[in-house]
Design a protein around this motif. Structure first.
Motif, PDB file in Angstrom:
ATOM      1  N   THR A   1      23.169  70.642 -11.013  1.00 44.44           N
ATOM      2  CA  THR A   1      23.851  69.853 -12.024  1.00 44.44           C
ATOM      3  C   THR A   1      23.056  69.683 -13.320  1.00 44.44           C
ATOM      4  O   THR A   1      23.610  69.695 -14.411  1.00 44.44           O
ATOM      5  N   GLY A   2      21.751  69.517 -13.196  1.00 45.28           N
ATOM      6  CA  GLY A   2      20.909  69.430 -14.390  1.00 45.28           C
ATOM      7  C   GLY A   2      20.854  68.042 -15.004  1.00 45.28           C
ATOM      8  O   GLY A   2      21.531  67.106 -14.561  1.00 45.28           O
ATOM      9  N   SER A   3      20.038  67.927 -16.065  1.00 40.22           N
ATOM     10  CA  SER A   3      19.675  66.606 -16.591  1.00 40.22           C
ATOM     11  C   SER A   3      20.838  65.878 -17.259  1.00 40.22           C
ATOM     12  O   SER A   3      20.772  64.667 -17.456  1.00 40.22           O
TER      13      SER A   3
ATOM     14  N   ALA B   1      19.587  62.360 -12.835  1.00 49.28           N
ATOM     15  CA  ALA B   1      18.369  61.739 -13.389  1.00 49.28           C
ATOM     16  C   ALA B   1      17.101  62.413 -12.885  1.00 49.28           C
ATOM     17  O   ALA B   1      16.040  62.284 -13.498  1.00 49.28           O
ATOM     18  N   LYS B   2      17.189  63.142 -11.777  1.00 51.63           N
ATOM     19  CA  LYS B   2      15.978  63.786 -11.227  1.00 51.63           C
ATOM     20  C   LYS B   2      15.625  65.078 -11.961  1.00 51.63           C
ATOM     21  O   LYS B   2      14.532  65.608 -11.802  1.00 51.63           O
ATOM     22  N   SER B   3      16.546  65.588 -12.740  1.00 52.17           N
ATOM     23  CA  SER B   3      16.346  66.935 -13.298  1.00 52.17           C
ATOM     24  C   SER B   3      15.364  66.931 -14.468  1.00 52.17           C
ATOM     25  O   SER B   3      15.441  66.105 -15.367  1.00 52.17           O
ATOM     26  N   ARG B   4      14.486  67.925 -14.474  1.00 51.73           N
ATOM     27  CA  ARG B   4      13.512  68.055 -15.557  1.00 51.73           C
ATOM     28  C   ARG B   4      14.052  68.917 -16.703  1.00 51.73           C
ATOM     29  O   ARG B   4      13.371  69.086 -17.709  1.00 51.73           O
TER      30      ARG B   4
ATOM     31  N   LEU C   1      18.858  78.459 -10.937  1.00 55.57           N
ATOM     32  CA  LEU C   1      18.122  77.487 -11.742  1.00 55.57           C
ATOM     33  C   LEU C   1      18.198  76.130 -11.049  1.00 55.57           C
ATOM     34  O   LEU C   1      19.294  75.671 -10.703  1.00 55.57           O
ATOM     35  N   SER C   2      17.037  75.506 -10.864  1.00 55.83           N
ATOM     36  CA  SER C   2      17.011  74.217 -10.174  1.00 55.83           C
ATOM     37  C   SER C   2      16.226  73.212 -11.002  1.00 55.83           C
ATOM     38  O   SER C   2      15.124  73.502 -11.472  1.00 55.83           O
ATOM     39  N   GLY C   3      16.796  72.013 -11.140  1.00 54.70           N
ATOM     40  CA  GLY C   3      16.149  70.985 -11.956  1.00 54.70           C
ATOM     41  C   GLY C   3      14.990  70.313 -11.263  1.00 54.70           C
ATOM     42  O   GLY C   3      14.139  69.701 -11.902  1.00 54.70           O
ATOM     43  N   CYS C   4      14.960  70.391  -9.908  1.00 58.39           N
ATOM     44  CA  CYS C   4      13.829  69.838  -9.161  1.00 58.39           C
ATOM     45  C   CYS C   4      13.772  70.561  -7.820  1.00 58.39           C
ATOM     46  O   CYS C   4      14.575  71.445  -7.537  1.00 58.39           O
ATOM     47  N   GLU C   5      12.826  70.140  -6.984  1.00 57.64           N
ATOM     48  CA  GLU C   5      12.556  70.850  -5.726  1.00 57.64           C
ATOM     49  C   GLU C   5      13.670  70.675  -4.694  1.00 57.64           C
ATOM     50  O   GLU C   5      13.694  71.382  -3.688  1.00 57.64           O
ATOM     51  N   ARG C   6      14.593  69.779  -4.918  1.00 61.26           N
ATOM     52  CA  ARG C   6      15.630  69.546  -3.894  1.00 61.26           C
ATOM     53  C   ARG C   6      16.608  70.704  -3.744  1.00 61.26           C
ATOM     54  O   ARG C   6      17.283  70.823  -2.728  1.00 61.26           O
ATOM     55  N   SER C   7      16.737  71.528  -4.748  1.00 61.90           N
ATOM     56  CA  SER C   7      17.522  72.769  -4.642  1.00 61.90           C
ATOM     57  C   SER C   7      18.973  72.527  -4.206  1.00 61.90           C
ATOM     58  O   SER C   7      19.474  73.169  -3.288  1.00 61.90           O
TER      59      SER C   7
HETATM   60  S1  SF4 Z   1      18.259  70.026  -7.550  1.00 59.52           S
HETATM   61 FE1  SF4 Z   1      17.281  68.112  -8.221  1.00 59.52          FE
HETATM   62  S2  SF4 Z   1      17.755  68.024 -10.387  1.00 59.52           S
HETATM   63 FE2  SF4 Z   1      19.203  69.465  -9.487  1.00 59.52          FE
HETATM   64  S3  SF4 Z   1      21.015  68.241  -8.988  1.00 59.52           S
HETATM   65 FE3  SF4 Z   1      19.690  68.309  -7.165  1.00 59.52          FE
HETATM   66  S4  SF4 Z   1      18.454  66.445  -7.294  1.00 59.52           S
HETATM   67 FE4  SF4 Z   1      19.329  66.809  -9.328  1.00 59.52          FE
END
Ligand code: SF4
Length: 461
Positions: free
Chosen positions: A366-368, A372-375, A397-403
């Motif tokens: 989803t992205g920033s 809120a977790k996305s960088r 493309l992943s905004g954080c490690e949660r993938s």
């Molecule tokens: S991978 Fe991280 S940044 Fe992307 S939607 Fe999931 S929690 Fe948010």
């Protein structure tokens, strides 16, 4: 003086019984763009009537933006504050909630049973004549068994099963807590059984089809016996206990009919499905009838498009859509003569029907803008990368490690390090997660260049 106790709502009871950050039909989770509601679709099947109801509910109570997920489900984004209960009621009223178990009200039934419907099937389950068995019947029986056993409400909303009937197209790289995959056995079919992995991996034994219900019940009880308070997944139980200990527990619960058949395990081969089968028109029968596959860019559609897809399924197929684990969908049972027009209508709706389109080879969380977790703004960056993506390259493309966008390891993953910058990972058979780190802090332009220069195989890195 007598104190009156305030009745606890079913939704509050669910939150107390099974605390989770996982969205569901009644568990609408807050995100940056409003509430997030996930609708589980058994087998990914969505009738045209329910697709229209979903679109209407998304427009009436939320932003009208929907996403297809990597578990072949749908989620509604931007649910407005105060409209969560009305949204859940509209979806349950349209038949998108669990069925078949007794409860005082549909909402109580949804609270008890919605999250016990994580059974992944091939998008071609029940329609591919080459499959070894029709897994839709087996899946319905397993879901029913889990929903009726009170103890199984303790299973995590993430606990998931996979049934592979040997269809020509199936998501086989997505790890599940338990997987079962059909294999020929003389004139009958047995099922290879695996834990905490994928059907391309090694099974622990085989089961006869008629033993699956009782044996899976025993296995789930054994899992819960050994899982600690914070243990939610099979991989964690197997990290703390031996496989033999788990299987012995299962035998304590029932006739656990697993055969640890070395020959069958040695012969086990299940290859990943060819990627070309996901998109475009494909015949399944001698008369040329089959299915048409498509994908919205980056897994996101709006309510208008979903209504149009429902109309297309009604006009060209059997009035159903099937959501796929590649964040796409297909129309089953399309006659050969209707395929060209169906493809044209899908293109006109802006859907992707060919691997040549770069959006067929890109996934992004989803992205920033919404998480809120996305960088980084992964969806917007993926749009930019699409214009630069080398032919045949495939990236996540992943905004954080949660993938969230990929439960499997993609050939290449760009993990956000800061806004507009990503670390590049390449899939490597020797590693888990995203693979091997090959470059740090790349801009999108530098990432496209690195992908163009990529080695032909992980061993060349
Ligand atoms: S991978 Fe991280 S940044 Fe992307 S939607 Fe999931 S929690 Fe948010």
């Amino acid at each position: 003086m007598k104190h009156e106790t305030k009745p606890v709502s079913p939704v509050a009871a669910l939150a107390a019984l099974r605390p989770s950050a996982c969205p569901g039909l009644v568990r609408v989770v807050a995100a940056r763009d409003g509430g997030l509601c996930r609708i589980r679709l058994p087998g990914g099947v969505l009738s045209a009537a329910r697709a229209r109801a979903l679109a209407d509910a998304a427009s009436a109570h939320a932003s009208g933006v929907l996403e297809l997920t990597n578990r072949a489900n749908v989620q509604i984004r931007g649910v407005r504050v105060g409209e969560e209960a009305a949204l859940s009621a509209a979806l349950i009223g349209a038949g998108l909630g669990p069925t078949g178990i007794d409860a005082a009200s549909p909402i109580e039934r949804a609270c008890a049973a919605d999250e016990l419907r994580n059974v992944m099937l091939s998008p071609l389950a029940g329609v591919d004549p080459n499959a070894l068995c029709n897994t839709t019947v087996l899946a319905a029986a397993l879901i029913d068994m889990m929903q009726r056993e009170a103890r199984f409400t303790a299973l995590s909303p993430k606990f998931a099963l996979q049934l592979d009937g040997g269809e020509r197209m199936a998501m086989l790289e997505h790890p599940h807590d338990v997987w079962l995959a059909a294999l020929p056995h003389g004139t009958t079919v047995r099922f290879a059984v695996g834990l905490a992995g994928c059907p391309t991996g090694q099974p622990i034994g085989t089961l006869a089809a008629e033993d699956i219900g009782a044996s899976m019940r025993a296995l789930l009880h054994a899992f819960l016996d050994l899982a600690g308070a914070d243990t939610t997944r099979m991989r964690d139980v197997l990290a703390a206990h031996s496989l033999d200990a788990l299987l012995q527990r299962a035998r304590d619960h029932a006739d656990f009919a697993l055969i640890r058949d070395d020959a069958a395990q040695h012969a086990w081969r299940r290859e990943a499905s060819p990627v070309d089968l996901r998109l475009g028109a494909h015949a399944l029968h001698a008369d040329g009838s089959g299915y048409v596959g498509a994908q919205p860019a980056l897994g996101r559609i709006d309510a208008y498009t979903l209504r149009a897809l429902a109309a297309l399924a009604q006009d060209s197929g059997d009035a159903t859509l099937r959501v796929t684990p590649w964040q796409g969908l297909l129309l089953p049972n399309v006659p050969a003569r209707a395929m060209p027009a169906a493809l044209e209508r899908l293109r006109a709706l802006g859907l992707i029907v060919s691997r040549a389109d770069p959006f067929a080879r890109l996934i992004a969380c989803t992205g920033s803008s919404r998480c809120a977790k996305s960088r980084a703004d992964t969806k917007a960056d993926a749009q930019r990368l699409a214009a630069l993506l080398p032919p045949d390259a495939e990236a996540h493309l992943s905004g954080c490690e949660r993938s969230c966008a990929a439960a499997h390891c993609a050939p290449f993953t760009l993990l956000a390090s800061e806004p507009d910058h990503y670390d590049l990972y390449q899939r490597d058979d020797a590693t888990t997660g995203f693979g091997r780190l090959v470059a740090r802090n790349l801009t999108i332009e530098a990432a496209a260049h690195a992908l163009a220069q990529r080695p032909r195989s992980p061993q060349d890195v």
